[in-house]
Each structure stands twice: as structure tokens, then as C-alpha cells.
Design an enzyme around this catalytic site. Structure first.
Site, PDB file in Angstrom:
ATOM      1  CE  LYS A 209     -13.988 -23.389 -24.849  1.00 13.28           C
ATOM      2  NZ  LYS A 209     -13.588 -23.797 -23.499  1.00 13.28           N
ATOM      3  CD  GLU A 215     -20.043 -36.836 -31.022  1.00 16.63           C
ATOM      4  OE1 GLU A 215     -19.256 -35.898 -31.316  1.00 16.63           O
ATOM      5  OE2 GLU A 215     -19.738 -37.747 -30.238  1.00 16.63           O
ATOM      6  N   GLY A 271     -16.799 -26.226 -21.253  1.00 13.73           N
ATOM      7  CA  GLY A 271     -18.079 -26.720 -21.776  1.00 13.73           C
ATOM      8  C   GLY A 271     -19.099 -26.984 -20.683  1.00 13.73           C
ATOM      9  NE  ARG A 272     -15.818 -30.368 -16.322  1.00 11.30           N
ATOM     10  CZ  ARG A 272     -14.763 -30.396 -17.120  1.00 11.30           C
ATOM     11  NH1 ARG A 272     -14.929 -30.443 -18.435  1.00 11.30           N
ATOM     12  NH2 ARG A 272     -13.538 -30.356 -16.627  1.00 11.30           N
ATOM     13  CD  GLU A 357     -16.465 -33.594 -19.630  1.00 14.48           C
ATOM     14  OE1 GLU A 357     -16.731 -34.416 -20.510  1.00 14.48           O
ATOM     15  OE2 GLU A 357     -16.834 -32.408 -19.678  1.00 14.48           O
ATOM     16  CG  HIS A 388     -42.370 -46.609  -6.271  1.00 14.46           C
ATOM     17  ND1 HIS A 388     -43.326 -47.288  -5.556  1.00 14.46           N
ATOM     18  CD2 HIS A 388     -42.488 -45.304  -5.927  1.00 14.46           C
ATOM     19  CE1 HIS A 388     -44.016 -46.418  -4.828  1.00 14.46           C
ATOM     20  NE2 HIS A 388     -43.521 -45.200  -5.042  1.00 14.46           N
ATOM     21  CE  LYS A 508     -14.908 -33.373 -28.083  1.00 13.76           C
ATOM     22  NZ  LYS A 508     -14.873 -31.906 -27.996  1.00 13.76           N
TER      23      LYS A 508
HETATM   24  C1  G6Q Z   1     -17.139 -30.145 -21.417  1.00 14.07           C
HETATM   25  C2  G6Q Z   1     -16.454 -30.959 -22.393  1.00 14.07           C
HETATM   26  C3  G6Q Z   1     -17.321 -31.514 -23.506  1.00 14.07           C
HETATM   27  C4  G6Q Z   1     -17.703 -30.505 -24.575  1.00 14.07           C
HETATM   28  C5  G6Q Z   1     -18.272 -31.258 -25.769  1.00 14.07           C
HETATM   29  C6  G6Q Z   1     -18.724 -30.326 -26.880  1.00 14.07           C
HETATM   30  O1  G6Q Z   1     -16.623 -29.622 -20.452  1.00 14.07           O
HETATM   31  O2  G6Q Z   1     -15.385 -30.250 -22.891  1.00 14.07           O
HETATM   32  O3  G6Q Z   1     -18.491 -32.102 -23.013  1.00 14.07           O
HETATM   33  O4  G6Q Z   1     -18.619 -29.578 -24.079  1.00 14.07           O
HETATM   34  O5  G6Q Z   1     -17.317 -32.156 -26.246  1.00 14.07           O
HETATM   35  O6  G6Q Z   1     -17.677 -29.531 -27.346  1.00 14.07           O
HETATM   36  P1  G6Q Z   1     -17.953 -28.346 -28.321  1.00 14.07           P
HETATM   37  O7  G6Q Z   1     -18.786 -27.332 -27.622  1.00 14.07           O
HETATM   38  O8  G6Q Z   1     -16.610 -27.793 -28.724  1.00 14.07           O
HETATM   39  O9  G6Q Z   1     -18.708 -28.898 -29.508  1.00 14.07           O
END
Ligand code: G6Q
Length: 546
Positions: A209, A215, A271-272, A357, A388, A508
Site C-alpha cells: 500500500k 521487508e 491492509g488486513r 490487529e 491429534h 517499523k
Molecule cells: C494491515 C497492516 C499491515 C500492513 C503491512 C504492509 O492492516 O497495516 O499488516 O498491511 O505492514 O504494509 P504495506 O502494504 O504498506 O507494505
């Protein structure tokens, strides 16, 4: 909300406390004996999803009080505010409008006066064109070869949804293609994901986003090097082998990706909550645009059910309220999600982010410390595997663990008696959890006295069972939306902001500070606590011994 009493001062909350005192010892055995119709009565069905909630430690009064709590907490107004595009994510001053991602063409949802539905469909159209070109072989790599491998690079919300959806819908995917997902900054993730791939046939989808996430940017950069090393170093290759999904056009173009190959979304998609936005591009390439649209339609059907149904028949509301019941009135700390469907093996991991989250918050929307437990820990594994291993603790441990069992009528891969056996296990587990095995029953089996206590199952362990016809793209959409709105319901009761994630943001920022301390040639001056300082020094030494 203005004029609303704090949660624990609400009448329904107090009534629930008193009610819990009265019924907390009540056993599911008694509840079922006293009401022969309980199993059918305490169920709800909508949009092809059946929920049996009869094996919960509730009476009709409990449910009525929980629904009253929802009313008194302004759930209805909250739902309407979300669907109207209001900025319900207060701390980030944003709408939380994932429901617009699946709004049918021709409907209208305004954000700051602009109808976002046409934009959503424009992006979906561009994704479909692209997906068709890749799937049909019209999109060629740098050397003229068609794409056979797709690697999604993203993390958190830009990874968990795509991985889960790919695994869940593998049955519907193009088996001539390979799909991989790289998220961890641990180089092993990228190396293992690419080691057997031919760069000439590989397409990377950089999904972020913000397009600034450590990462993802690190993995994308290394993927670019891998690609160029494999294709002779011509930077022109990047345009044919990299596309982006992002809201940040500037960063995408700085990375070297043509913004013509960028698929956008908006700040009102968390994001989620983004697997059904352009973040789902890898899903669409895997299963095709038609199946992706069916997935969106499933989401939308559940959205409409959530928005319009009375609380007592509303699946997400019921699930959410039951979670509040155990979390706040029984001290339960976790919820186990147990899909009896191998394709849903990543569903619990996906739900962990969605639920924890969103509702892992300790202050109200007004910033006041909450005086009650909020979001529980979600966890789980597919059945029957879990039986199990950890089910032992659920059956006979000292903790109360409400469980959601998920099963399907039809197997996607019918094989002899497998599916009947699988579903027999769903029913047997919920039965055993609820009713257990009494001392008398254990004795009657001829168990030696000293073993009796070990073999007694006290039962009264609650569970929901969610049943659907079969796992299709539409069913997956319905299931995800079911949990999204259950989370929303819980957040509304707890009065927390379910759409921010400041805990993620801190991590972050902190890592960025330490990276140069690890990398600097000169011994750095460290200003952390003595443990962190010591570990940084130790790591520098270990690394130098390579
Ligand atoms: C989700 C969070 C988090 C996010 C990641 C990746 O709700 O905000 O999990 O999706 O940190 O972020 P970017 O899409 O900006 O790389």
C-alpha cells in the site's frame, strides 16, 4: 459516541453480569435435555452459510441481553456509518470502506463527496485485462516467453490475504502456472521461492500500500537483482517482469516500475481488509477474473446480510456477540478456528491478523483506558490434524476455549469415504466438547478407579459450527466477510478503533534505527538498554566471524 454510557455502565452490561452469575454453572447437558429443539432452534442461516450456535453456554435470555448490548452500544449506527463511508477510523481520519470493494457496479458510495464505486470497477477492469493477458500467454517476458510463475512480494495485509486466498482457491487455479508468496525479510524466503524458477518466465507482483515497507522493498530490490542477473542485466527487463499494487505512484515509479503497470487502491482500504482490492491481483491471475468476481459477490452477499438483518438472525453479529460473551464474562482469552477443509489451511493465520490487529487495543476510540478485556487471541489449524495435538487441552485442560468449527457438505476432491470421515470428526468433536463423559459413564466402561479422573471429560466447552455447501470463490468471500463483520461487531461493543494499527507502526520505525548500527564499519555508539546494546555487540562479533 456522544451521549453513550461507558460500556460497563450500560444496563445490558450489568444485566449480563448478573445473568452470568446465574447461568455460569449451567451445563450444556441440562440445556439440551430441557429443550429438545435447541439444536435446530439455536441456529441461523443466511446467504448459504449455516451457523449452529446451540452448543454455546447461553440461554434465550443471554442472547436477548447480548442483542440489547449491541443496541445500547450503537452497533446499528456504527454499521450505517461504515457503509456510508464516514471516517470511522478516527485515529487515522479515514473511512474503512472495504465494503465498497465489492459493491456492485451501478451502486454508489461517497467518500468526501466522490463516488468510489466507479473507481473500484475501473481497477477491477484493468486487473482483469492484465490477468487475462498473463493467463492467456499474451503478456510476454523480456525474452518473449510467456509467464508461468507469479511471485507476490508483500507482507502483513499485502501477503496474508493473497496467500490464504490462493491456497483456499487452488482447486480453481490454473495448474499450469506456479504461484509463490514472499514476505519475510529473511533472505531464505526469497531464495527458496525463486530457486527453481526461470527468470524469463517469472513475474513479480510488488504489493505494498505504502511502497515503503522495509521487508517488501528489500525483497523487491533483491528480486530485481535476481531477475537481471538471470536475464543478462538489461534493465528494460524490469518493465516486463514487475508490476505493482500500491497507493503510492511516486514510489512505484522510483523503483523502476512503469505506472501503467500499477494497480491502485485507496487509503480507505486497510491492509488486513485488502484481499479483495488490487492486492488480490495474484488471486485473480491464479483463478481468473470470473472466479474473482464470484469471490467479490460472496463478500457482498454477506455485507448485505450484515447491514440489513436483525441482530438475532445476523450471523456476524451473533459470532461477534458470543465472542464478547466469553471474553468479557467468562474470562476466555482465546478463540480457536478449526476449518475441516484442507484448502483453508491458511485461514486461521489470515484471521489472526484480521482479528488481533483490529481489536488488540487497550484504549477506547476516545483514548480512555478500557476497563474490560478486548480482542481475544485467535488461533487454529485445520482438522483433523489439530485433534491429534492441541485438542487435548481444549477437551481436558483448565482453560475455556470457545471454538469455531468450519465444514462443507461436498468435498472438492471426493475420495472414497474420506469426506464422511472428515465430517464425522467435526460432529464428534463438538459433541464431545459440549457433553463430555461423566464419571459414571467412565466407571461403567470398566475403567480402573485410579484412571477414572483422567478419563472424565467435564464437557460444557462451547463451540459454533459453520457449515456451507462447498468451498467456492463465493463461499470464501462470505466466510471472510463473516469474520470481518464479527470483528466489527466486537470492536463496536468495546468501542475501540478496529481500523488502526499503531503497534505495527512502532516496530517499523524501531528496526530502521538499529539497521545502521548493525551495518556500520566503525563500532557504533549504542544508546539502547543494556540488553539490546549487548545483543547488538554480540551479533556484530558473530557476523564478523563468518
Ligand atoms: C494491515 C497492516 C499491515 C500492513 C503491512 C504492509 O492492516 O497495516 O499488516 O498491511 O505492514 O504494509 P504495506 O502494504 O504498506 O507494505
Amino acid at each position: 459516541m456522544t451521549g453513550m454510557l461507558p460500556l460497563t455502565a450500560r444496563q445490558s452490561w450489568k444485566a449480563l453480569q448478573a445473568h452470568q452469575e446465574k447461568i455460569r454453572e449451567l451445563h450444556l447437558r441440562t440445556l439440551f435435555v430441557d429443550d429438545a429443539t435447541r439444536g435446530e432452534r439455536m441456529s441461523a442461516e443466511a446467504v448459504g452459510i449455516y451457523l449452529d450456535y446451540s452448543k454455546n453456554r447461553v440461554t434465550d435470555e443471554t442472547l436477548a441481553l447480548l442483542c440489547r448490548l449491541a443496541e445500547e452500544s450503537g452497533l446499528r449506527e456504527r454499521v450505517d456509518a461504515m457503509f456510508r463511508g464516514e471516517k470511522i477510523n478516527l485515529t487515522e481520519n479515514r473511512a474503512a470502506l472495504h465494503v465498497a470493494l465489492r459493491a456492485p457496479r451501478g451502486t454508489s458510495i461517497l467518500v468526501d463527496g466522490t463516488d468510489v464505486v466507479p473507481e473500484v470497477h475501473a481497477v477491477l477492469g484493468a486487473m482483469a485485462d492484465f490477468a487475462n493477458r498473463v493467463r492467456g500467454g499474451a503478456w510476454k517476458g523480456h525474452t518473449g516467453q510467456p509467464i508461468r510463475n507469479v511471485v507476490n512480494i508483500g507482507i502483513g495485509g499485502s501477503d496474508l490475504g493473497p496467500v490464504m486466498a490462493y491456497e483456499a482457491l487452488k482447486h480453481y487455479s490454473d495448474r499450469a502456472m506456479t504461484f509463490r508468496f514472499v514476505s519475510n525479510v529473511d533472505g531464505t524466503d526469497l531464495v527458496e521461492a525463486t530457486r527453481d524458477l526461470d527468470p524469463a518466465e517469472t513475474l513479480f507482483i510488488a504489493s505494498s500500500k505504502t511502497f515503503t515497507t522495509l521487508e517488501t522493498m528489500t525483497n523487491a530490490e533483491s528480486a530485481r537483482q535476481w531477475l537481471l542477473a538471470g536475464l543478462g542485466g538489461d534493465v528494460k527487463a524490469v518493465a516486463k517482469h514487475f508490476v505493482a499494487v500500491s497507493t503510492n505512484a511516486r514510489k512505484v515509479s522510483e523503483f523502476g516500475i512503469d505506472t501503467a503497470n500499477m494497480f491502485g487502491f485507496w487509503d480507505w482500504v486497510g491492509g488486513r481488509y485488502s484481499m479483495d482490492s488490487a492486492i488480490g491481483l495474484s488471486t485473480m491471475v491464479a483463478v481468473g477474473p470470473e472466479n474473482f468476481r464470484a469471490l467479490l459477490d460472496g463478500f457482498h452477499q454477506m455485507d448485505e446480510h450484515f447491514r440489513t438483518s436483525p441482530f438475532e438472525r445476523n450471523l456476524p453479529v451473533l459470532l461477534g456477540l458470543l465472542t464478547v460473551w466469553y471474553t468479557d464474562f467468562f474470562g476466555a482469552e482465546t478463540v480457536a478456528v478449526l476449518p475441516y477443509e484442507q484448502y483453508l489451511k491458511r485461514f486461521p493465520a489470515y484471521l489472526q491478523q484480521l482479528t488481533m490487529e483490529s481489536n488488540g487495543k487497550h484504549v477506547t476510540r476516545e483514548g480512555v483506558e478500557v476497563g474490560y478485556p478486548t480482542g481475544p487471541i485467535y488461533w487454529g489449524e485445520p482438522g483433523t490434524n489439530g485433534q491429534h495435538s492441541f485438542y487435548q487441552l481444549i477437551h481436558q485442560g483448565t482453560r475455556l476455549i470457545p471454538c469455531d468449527f468450519i465444514g462443507f457438505g461436498y468435498a472438492l476432491n471426493p475420495l472414497g469415504r474420506h469426506h464422511d470421515m472428515l465430517l464425522a470428526n467435526v460432529f464428534a468433536q463438538t459433541e464431545a466438547l459440549a457433553f463430555g463423559k461423566t464419571r459414571e459413564q467412565v466407571r461403567a466402561e470398566g475403567t480402573p478407579d485410579r484412571l477414572v479422573p483422567h478419563r472424565v471429560f467435564e464437557g460444557n466447552r462451547p463451540s459454533n459450527t459453520i457449515l456451507a455447501d462447498r468451498l467456492t470463490p463465493a463461499t470464501l468471500g462470505k466466510l471472510v466477510a463473516l469474520y470481518e463483520h464479527s470483528v466489527f461487531t466486537q470492536g463496536a461493543i468495546w468501542n475501540v478503533d478496529s481500523f488502526d494499527q499503531w503497534g505495527v507502526e512502532l516496530g517499523k520505525a524501531l528496526a530502521q534505527r538499529i539497521i545502521p548500527e548493525l551495518e556500520s564499519e566503525k563500532e557504533p555508539t549504542l544508546g539502547h538498554d543494556s540488553s539490546t546494546n549487548n545483543m547488538i555487540r554480540r551479533y556484530r562479533k558473530l557476523r564478523n566471524r563468518r
